[in-house]
Enzyme design. Structure first.
Site, short mmCIF file in Angstrom:
data_model
loop_
_atom_site.label_atom_id
_atom_site.label_comp_id
_atom_site.label_asym_id
_atom_site.label_seq_id
_atom_site.Cartn_x
_atom_site.Cartn_y
_atom_site.Cartn_z
N GLY A 140 0.78 -1.23 0.00
CA GLY A 140 0.00 0.00 0.00
C GLY A 140 0.81 1.28 0.00
N TYR A 153 -10.19 4.39 15.82
CA TYR A 153 -9.16 4.71 14.83
C TYR A 153 -9.01 6.23 14.71
CZ TYR A 153 -7.01 4.80 10.11
OH TYR A 153 -6.20 5.01 9.02
#
Length: 257
Positions: free
Chosen positions: A19, A157
């Site tokens: 990624g 998160y």
């Protein structure tokens, strides 16, 4: 002519096995850095290193769980023994699972916090004293626009990423006198394995990307290759007068003054 001050500098990148992390590693390799790729995924880290070497760069893979303070200290020592003094740190590793907060449980919170917050604290704790002793260093923390504006289904998160933004500013203040510059880059929605996992976990997965594209002024989600340029700039000597800043790279999804 490339960016200034990157040739032969040792750059540590966490989560470099895939990624955004892999894209950052490859760019730093192109700019002449010696890239240390840290990842729990040994095969992914080695693949990234091989890609950099195949392009004529210098790289080495290191397997580590960044949530383990002792393991982080050990791998940082190994990097310096094998590659040289660490000049650049990019904290990119991250993980999440999309779920409404009231439906989550403490085990999930602990995992999200360990990877997205504690792991980055561990990396700073191991690397900062070494940089401070040399009166030089560049750190870029990859946070998220979720930490600036929130993100439904990603409460913990978002809390971690908001915490990293505040932590970065504090470290930038504490270590300015040591010649260390510390900045945050906040990605928006990006086509990565993490986004694929999040999309697959929602009942309307097929429409998630479409909705994101409609909300983003540039009308597309980001690709991993959209981030290495700003990271490379911030760790170069061209950005010596930039510290404590938070920069969104989100196609205009969030715009901050």
């Amino acid at each position: 002519m490339g960016l200034r001050g990157l040739t032969d500098q040792v750059a540590v990148v966490t989560g470099g096995g895939s990624g955004i992390g892999r894209a950052i590693c490859r760019r730093l390799g192109e700019e002449g850095c010696k890239v240390a790729i840290l990842d729990m995924n040994e095969a992914g880290a080695k693949d990234t290193a091989e890609l950099i070497v195949a392009d004529g760069g210098q790289a080495a893979a290191f397997t580590v769980d960044i949530t383990d303070h002792g393991a982080v200290a050990a791998v940082v020592a190994r990097v310096e023994d094998e590659l040289g003094p660490i000049a650049i740190l990019v904290n990119n590793a991250g993980w999440d699972r999309m779920i409404n907060f009231v439906d989550s449980d403490p085990a999930l919170w602990e995992k999200v916090i360990a990877i997205n917050l504690v792991g980055h604290l561990n990396m700073h704790h191991a690397v900062l004293p070494r940089m401070a002793s040399r009166k030089a260093g560049k750190i870029v923390n990859i946070a998220s626009d979720a930490g600036r504006v929130g993100s439904s289904g990603e409460a913990v998160y978002s809390a971690c990423k908001g915490g990293m933004i505040a932590f970065t500013k504090t470290i930038a203040r504490e270590h300015a006198k040591s010649g260390i510059r510390v900045n945050t880059v906040c990605p928006g929605p990006t086509q990565t394995p993490l986004l694929d996992d999040l999309a697959a976990s929602t009942p309307s997965a097929s429409k998630l990307i479409e909705r994101l594209e409609m909300a983003i002024p540039l009308r597309r989600v980001a690709q991993p290759e959209d981030y290495p340029g700003i990271v490379a700039l911030l760790v170069s000597s061209d950005a010596d007068y930039i510290t404590g800043q938070t920069i969104s790279v989100s196609g205009g999804l969030s715009m901050h003054g």
